[in-house]
Design an enzyme around this catalytic site. Structure first.
Site, PDB file in Angstrom:
ATOM      1  N   CYS A   1       2.449  -4.466  -0.818  1.00  0.00           N
ATOM      2  CA  CYS A   1       2.965  -4.101  -2.130  1.00  0.00           C
ATOM      3  C   CYS A   1       4.496  -4.176  -2.067  1.00  0.00           C
ATOM      4  CB  CYS A   1       2.512  -2.683  -2.496  1.00  0.00           C
ATOM      5  SG  CYS A   1       3.298  -1.393  -1.480  1.00  0.00           S
TER       6      CYS A   1
ATOM      7  N   GLU B   1       1.372  -0.579   6.244  1.00  0.00           N
ATOM      8  CA  GLU B   1       2.591  -1.142   6.828  1.00  0.00           C
ATOM      9  C   GLU B   1       3.625  -0.049   7.103  1.00  0.00           C
ATOM     10  OE1 GLU B   1       0.742  -4.217   4.066  1.00  0.00           O
ATOM     11  OE2 GLU B   1       1.185  -2.079   3.966  1.00  0.00           O
TER      12      GLU B   1
END
Length: 141
Positions: free
Chosen positions: A73, A48
């Site tokens: 995360c 990401e």
């Protein structure tokens, strides 16, 4: 999601962790990225984060949607919240449950697709490279 899976496969082909992400705005691809921690020896280059970095400057993320092969995360979720990305489609959250609650509490719509392909790709990597996976999620063995 197909492009995010292709990014994950690209990472695997490079010897990295098979996680990919893409960013779309108004149905147009803005950027893509994949986990490059292993390839570039960079602790924070998750899929990401690589995708956001590749997007360059975007004035507003208001109309964007992120697609990621795995539940983000807390680091990646923090970036999603920081830039107010309103929605994320997630390939799977069985191998790693990540920051689902954090994203929801910060008004990000999270859609978990539970894609077999995503689960199997990461599960296979974890079985063969457990120590690298633990590094990626910040877990001591």
């Amino acid at each position: 999601m197909k492009l995010a899976v292709e990014e994950a496969q690209k990472s695997a082909n490079e010897g990295g962790i098979p996680i990919g992400a893409v960013l779309v705005k108004n149905d147009k691809l803005i950027s893509s990225g994949h986990n490059k921690r292993v390839q570039l020896d960079n602790q924070i280059l998750h899929g990401e984060i690589d995708c956001l970095s590749n997007a360059g400057r975007i004035r507003s993320f208001k109309d964007t949607v992120m697609y990621s092969t795995l539940m983000p995360c807390y680091m990646c979720a923090g970036a999603i919240v920081q830039f107010k990305i309103p929605k994320i489609f997630v390939g799977e959250n069985k191998n790693f449950d990540g920051a689902y609650e954090f994203l929801k509490k910060n008004n990000v719509e999270v859609v978990v697709l539970n894609l077999k392909e995503c689960k199997e790709m990461l599960s296979s990597f974890i079985n063969n490279h457990e120590e690298i996976w633990y590094e990626d999620i910040g877990k001591d063995e």
